[in-house]
Design a protein around this motif. Sequence first.
Motif, PDB file in Angstrom:
ATOM      1  N   ARG A   1     -23.807   9.805 -40.606  1.00  0.00           N
ATOM      2  CA  ARG A   1     -23.996   8.856 -41.722  1.00  0.00           C
ATOM      3  C   ARG A   1     -24.312   9.575 -43.024  1.00  0.00           C
ATOM      4  O   ARG A   1     -23.956   9.112 -44.100  1.00  0.00           O
ATOM      5  CB  ARG A   1     -25.108   7.869 -41.395  1.00  0.00           C
ATOM      6  CG  ARG A   1     -24.682   6.867 -40.338  1.00  0.00           C
ATOM      7  CD  ARG A   1     -25.702   5.805 -40.135  1.00  0.00           C
ATOM      8  NE  ARG A   1     -25.873   4.995 -41.331  1.00  0.00           N
ATOM      9  CZ  ARG A   1     -26.218   3.722 -41.324  1.00  0.00           C
ATOM     10  NH1 ARG A   1     -26.415   3.113 -40.191  1.00  0.00           N
ATOM     11  NH2 ARG A   1     -26.382   3.058 -42.445  1.00  0.00           N
ATOM     12  N   GLN A   2     -25.001  10.714 -42.912  1.00  0.00           N
ATOM     13  CA  GLN A   2     -25.327  11.471 -44.141  1.00  0.00           C
ATOM     14  C   GLN A   2     -24.083  11.920 -44.879  1.00  0.00           C
ATOM     15  O   GLN A   2     -24.043  11.948 -46.100  1.00  0.00           O
ATOM     16  CB  GLN A   2     -26.126  12.715 -43.779  1.00  0.00           C
ATOM     17  CG  GLN A   2     -27.599  12.471 -43.645  1.00  0.00           C
ATOM     18  CD  GLN A   2     -28.273  13.715 -43.120  1.00  0.00           C
ATOM     19  OE1 GLN A   2     -28.122  14.799 -43.671  1.00  0.00           O
ATOM     20  NE2 GLN A   2     -29.002  13.579 -42.041  1.00  0.00           N
ATOM     21  N   THR A   3     -23.066  12.326 -44.106  1.00  0.00           N
ATOM     22  CA  THR A   3     -21.858  12.844 -44.753  1.00  0.00           C
ATOM     23  C   THR A   3     -21.111  11.717 -45.468  1.00  0.00           C
ATOM     24  O   THR A   3     -20.283  11.966 -46.321  1.00  0.00           O
ATOM     25  CB  THR A   3     -20.906  13.485 -43.709  1.00  0.00           C
ATOM     26  OG1 THR A   3     -20.531  12.454 -42.773  1.00  0.00           O
ATOM     27  CG2 THR A   3     -21.554  14.621 -42.951  1.00  0.00           C
ATOM     28  N   LYS A   4     -21.444  10.480 -45.136  1.00  0.00           N
ATOM     29  CA  LYS A   4     -20.708   9.359 -45.744  1.00  0.00           C
ATOM     30  C   LYS A   4     -21.413   8.771 -46.973  1.00  0.00           C
ATOM     31  O   LYS A   4     -20.900   7.847 -47.599  1.00  0.00           O
ATOM     32  CB  LYS A   4     -20.514   8.255 -44.696  1.00  0.00           C
ATOM     33  CG  LYS A   4     -19.683   8.744 -43.511  1.00  0.00           C
ATOM     34  CD  LYS A   4     -19.191   7.621 -42.639  1.00  0.00           C
ATOM     35  CE  LYS A   4     -18.463   8.150 -41.428  1.00  0.00           C
ATOM     36  NZ  LYS A   4     -19.299   8.241 -40.223  1.00  0.00           N
ATOM     37  N   VAL A   5     -22.592   9.313 -47.302  1.00  0.00           N
ATOM     38  CA  VAL A   5     -23.324   8.751 -48.448  1.00  0.00           C
ATOM     39  C   VAL A   5     -22.574   9.074 -49.749  1.00  0.00           C
ATOM     40  O   VAL A   5     -22.177  10.210 -49.976  1.00  0.00           O
ATOM     41  CB  VAL A   5     -24.769   9.320 -48.505  1.00  0.00           C
ATOM     42  CG1 VAL A   5     -25.485   8.854 -49.765  1.00  0.00           C
ATOM     43  CG2 VAL A   5     -25.558   8.914 -47.261  1.00  0.00           C
ATOM     44  N   ASP A   6     -22.380   8.051 -50.557  1.00  0.00           N
ATOM     45  CA  ASP A   6     -21.690   8.215 -51.836  1.00  0.00           C
ATOM     46  C   ASP A   6     -22.693   8.760 -52.869  1.00  0.00           C
ATOM     47  O   ASP A   6     -23.523   8.038 -53.401  1.00  0.00           O
ATOM     48  CB  ASP A   6     -21.148   6.838 -52.252  1.00  0.00           C
ATOM     49  CG  ASP A   6     -20.398   6.885 -53.566  1.00  0.00           C
ATOM     50  OD1 ASP A   6     -20.559   7.872 -54.317  1.00  0.00           O
ATOM     51  OD2 ASP A   6     -19.658   5.919 -53.830  1.00  0.00           O
ATOM     52  N   GLN A   7     -22.570  10.064 -53.141  1.00  0.00           N
ATOM     53  CA  GLN A   7     -23.546  10.750 -53.984  1.00  0.00           C
ATOM     54  C   GLN A   7     -23.521  10.236 -55.430  1.00  0.00           C
ATOM     55  O   GLN A   7     -24.568  10.123 -56.076  1.00  0.00           O
ATOM     56  CB  GLN A   7     -23.261  12.265 -53.933  1.00  0.00           C
ATOM     57  CG  GLN A   7     -24.383  13.132 -54.479  1.00  0.00           C
ATOM     58  CD  GLN A   7     -25.691  13.004 -53.691  1.00  0.00           C
ATOM     59  OE1 GLN A   7     -25.717  13.141 -52.472  1.00  0.00           O
ATOM     60  NE2 GLN A   7     -26.788  12.727 -54.406  1.00  0.00           N
ATOM     61  N   VAL A   8     -22.347   9.916 -55.931  1.00  0.00           N
ATOM     62  CA  VAL A   8     -22.231   9.462 -57.321  1.00  0.00           C
ATOM     63  C   VAL A   8     -22.946   8.118 -57.484  1.00  0.00           C
ATOM     64  O   VAL A   8     -23.741   7.907 -58.414  1.00  0.00           O
ATOM     65  CB  VAL A   8     -20.734   9.338 -57.725  1.00  0.00           C
ATOM     66  CG1 VAL A   8     -20.595   8.782 -59.132  1.00  0.00           C
ATOM     67  CG2 VAL A   8     -20.052  10.685 -57.587  1.00  0.00           C
ATOM     68  N   LYS A   9     -22.710   7.254 -56.523  1.00  0.00           N
ATOM     69  CA  LYS A   9     -23.352   5.936 -56.542  1.00  0.00           C
ATOM     70  C   LYS A   9     -24.875   6.080 -56.401  1.00  0.00           C
ATOM     71  O   LYS A   9     -25.642   5.417 -57.096  1.00  0.00           O
ATOM     72  CB  LYS A   9     -22.791   5.124 -55.374  1.00  0.00           C
ATOM     73  CG  LYS A   9     -23.215   3.693 -55.363  1.00  0.00           C
ATOM     74  CD  LYS A   9     -22.460   2.930 -54.290  1.00  0.00           C
ATOM     75  CE  LYS A   9     -23.132   1.611 -54.001  1.00  0.00           C
ATOM     76  NZ  LYS A   9     -22.573   0.941 -52.849  1.00  0.00           N
ATOM     77  N   LEU A  10     -25.273   6.989 -55.529  1.00  0.00           N
ATOM     78  CA  LEU A  10     -26.704   7.212 -55.305  1.00  0.00           C
ATOM     79  C   LEU A  10     -27.384   7.661 -56.603  1.00  0.00           C
ATOM     80  O   LEU A  10     -28.428   7.140 -56.991  1.00  0.00           O
ATOM     81  CB  LEU A  10     -26.907   8.258 -54.196  1.00  0.00           C
ATOM     82  CG  LEU A  10     -28.334   8.725 -53.945  1.00  0.00           C
ATOM     83  CD1 LEU A  10     -29.213   7.574 -53.468  1.00  0.00           C
ATOM     84  CD2 LEU A  10     -28.379   9.837 -52.890  1.00  0.00           C
ATOM     85  N   THR A  11     -26.764   8.614 -57.296  1.00  0.00           N
ATOM     86  CA  THR A  11     -27.362   9.119 -58.536  1.00  0.00           C
ATOM     87  C   THR A  11     -27.439   8.011 -59.584  1.00  0.00           C
ATOM     88  O   THR A  11     -28.449   7.873 -60.284  1.00  0.00           O
ATOM     89  CB  THR A  11     -26.538  10.316 -59.066  1.00  0.00           C
ATOM     90  OG1 THR A  11     -26.371  11.236 -57.995  1.00  0.00           O
ATOM     91  CG2 THR A  11     -27.229  11.005 -60.219  1.00  0.00           C
ATOM     92  N   ALA A  12     -26.396   7.212 -59.680  1.00  0.00           N
ATOM     93  CA  ALA A  12     -26.390   6.124 -60.668  1.00  0.00           C
ATOM     94  C   ALA A  12     -27.505   5.130 -60.349  1.00  0.00           C
ATOM     95  O   ALA A  12     -28.237   4.678 -61.240  1.00  0.00           O
ATOM     96  CB  ALA A  12     -25.034   5.430 -60.670  1.00  0.00           C
ATOM     97  N   GLN A  13     -27.672   4.823 -59.053  1.00  0.00           N
ATOM     98  CA  GLN A  13     -28.700   3.855 -58.680  1.00  0.00           C
ATOM     99  C   GLN A  13     -30.101   4.422 -58.862  1.00  0.00           C
ATOM    100  O   GLN A  13     -31.025   3.709 -59.237  1.00  0.00           O
ATOM    101  CB  GLN A  13     -28.471   3.364 -57.258  1.00  0.00           C
ATOM    102  CG  GLN A  13     -27.444   2.241 -57.296  1.00  0.00           C
ATOM    103  CD  GLN A  13     -26.899   1.892 -55.938  1.00  0.00           C
ATOM    104  OE1 GLN A  13     -26.781   2.768 -55.098  1.00  0.00           O
ATOM    105  NE2 GLN A  13     -26.546   0.641 -55.737  1.00  0.00           N
ATOM    106  N   LEU A  14     -30.223   5.716 -58.639  1.00  0.00           N
ATOM    107  CA  LEU A  14     -31.513   6.375 -58.841  1.00  0.00           C
ATOM    108  C   LEU A  14     -31.929   6.249 -60.306  1.00  0.00           C
ATOM    109  O   LEU A  14     -33.056   5.875 -60.623  1.00  0.00           O
ATOM    110  CB  LEU A  14     -31.373   7.855 -58.429  1.00  0.00           C
ATOM    111  CG  LEU A  14     -32.589   8.734 -58.577  1.00  0.00           C
ATOM    112  CD1 LEU A  14     -33.711   8.267 -57.660  1.00  0.00           C
ATOM    113  CD2 LEU A  14     -32.251  10.194 -58.241  1.00  0.00           C
ATOM    114  N   GLU A  15     -30.976   6.539 -61.181  1.00  0.00           N
ATOM    115  CA  GLU A  15     -31.307   6.492 -62.607  1.00  0.00           C
ATOM    116  C   GLU A  15     -31.641   5.075 -63.070  1.00  0.00           C
ATOM    117  O   GLU A  15     -32.590   4.876 -63.831  1.00  0.00           O
ATOM    118  CB  GLU A  15     -30.170   7.103 -63.433  1.00  0.00           C
ATOM    119  CG  GLU A  15     -30.237   8.624 -63.332  1.00  0.00           C
ATOM    120  CD  GLU A  15     -29.004   9.339 -63.860  1.00  0.00           C
ATOM    121  OE1 GLU A  15     -28.128   8.668 -64.445  1.00  0.00           O
ATOM    122  OE2 GLU A  15     -28.927  10.574 -63.677  1.00  0.00           O
ATOM    123  N   SER A  16     -30.895   4.110 -62.582  1.00  0.00           N
ATOM    124  CA  SER A  16     -31.206   2.748 -63.051  1.00  0.00           C
ATOM    125  C   SER A  16     -32.510   2.243 -62.440  1.00  0.00           C
ATOM    126  O   SER A  16     -33.282   1.545 -63.096  1.00  0.00           O
ATOM    127  CB  SER A  16     -30.039   1.787 -62.830  1.00  0.00           C
ATOM    128  OG  SER A  16     -29.926   1.488 -61.472  1.00  0.00           O
TER     129      SER A  16
END
Length: 337
Positions: free
Chosen positions: A297-312
Motif C-alpha cells: 500500500r505504501q508504494t501506491k500512495v500518491d505523493q503529489v496529492k499527499l504534499t498538497a493535502q499536507l500544505e492545505s
Amino acid sequence: MSKKVILTGLRANNDLHLGNYLGALLPMVELQKKYAGQYQINLFVPDLHSFTTPIDHSKLYEQTMHNLKLFVAAGLDLDDQDTFIYRQSYIPAHSELTVILNSFTYMGELSRMTQFKEKSEKQDSVSAGLFDYPVLMAADILLYGAKYVPVGADQTQHVELARDIAIRMNNKFGDLFALPEPEKEQIAFAHQQTRLRIRDLADPTKKMNKSDDSGKGVIFLGDSPEEAAKKVMSATTDSLGKVAHDYEKQPGISNLLDIYEALGGDTKEFIGNEQYGPLKQAVAVKVKEFLTHFQSRQTKVDQVKLTAQLESSEKAMNNTAGATLLKVQKVVGLRAK
Ligand code: ADP
Ligand code: TRP
C-alpha cells in the motif's frame, strides 16, 4: 457548530513499529472510518518532540515525510474534508502555547511522569526538552480542543496531565479550553478494554520501543516480512508450557496473543495449548501477511496529492491553533481584550 476533534500524534525519530501501529495508528484509522462526517480527525507528526531524546538529526525531515506516507498506507482517508495531517513545527502556536502553559505547570507534576523517569534513567544528561515533553503535548491537544486522544498505554498519563492543566487554567481564567475526556471515556470511545501496550519480543517485560538499540524484539513497519516473521519465531516465552493470558507470569505469550488478536486473529483456539509453536507460527504468518499488504500500500500512495493535502491542512490548522492561542494570550494579558 464546529465538529468535535479526535487527535493523535506519532513521533518520527525512527521508523514506526508494530506497537505504534496497533496502539495509535490503527485505532485512529478505525475511528475515522466509524465517525466519518461526525468528528474532525487530526493526525500529526510531533517533530519537535522527536529530539527530546538524542537522534540523528540528518534523518529527521525525511523520516517525518515518510511517516506521513505511512498514515495514508494505514488507511487514513485524506479525501475526507474533516481530516487534517500536519507537522507540529509548521504550526508555531504549538511552541508559543507551550511557553505559556509552562508557567501553569508544576515541576512536581512533570517529575512524576513515568516516561520522564524511565527515559531520563537511560541517559547521562537529561534535556529540559525531555522534562517539558508533556507540556508541549498538552499544547498539541488543547490548541484544537481535542475530546478524544487515541494513544498507547504509555501516553495515558500525559493525556491526563493535559486535562489537569486545562482544568487549572479554566478555573483561573474562565471557560478557556475544551477538555479532553477522562481516561475511562477515552477507552470506551475507542472500544478498548484498556489502552494497548505491545511488548518487546525479545524482552517482554518492556514495551516495544522505537529507540531500542538492538531492534531484535521490535517489528518495524519497514522490516522485510520474512525478517519480521523470524523475530516472532524467536520471541522470548517461558517454560510454563501452557498458553494463557497472564502479563505477570507469561508476558511473552500474552504479548503474542495480543498481537494476534489486534491483527484480526482469533486466539481462542490457542488458549490452554501445551505447545507454544503453533501460536508463534500463527502470529508469524499474520505479521508477515500484514507487512506484505501494508508495504504494498505504501508504494501506491500518491505523493503529489499527499504534499498538497499536507500544505492545505497546515494552513487550516494554523488558523484554528492561532485562534486558540489568541484567546489564551488575551486572558493572560499578552494581548488587548
Ligand atoms: P515510541 O514510544 O516507540 O517512541 P511514540 O512515542 O512516537 O513511540 O508513540 C506514538 C504512539 O504509539 C503513542 O500513542 C504511543 O502510546 C503508541 N505506542 C508506542 N509504543 C507502543 C507499544 N509498545 N504498544 C502500544 N502503543 C504504543
Ligand atoms: N507523546 C506521544 C508519544 O510519544 C506523541 C504525541 C505528541 C502525541 N503530541 C501528542 C500523542 C498529542 C497524542 C496527542 O507517543
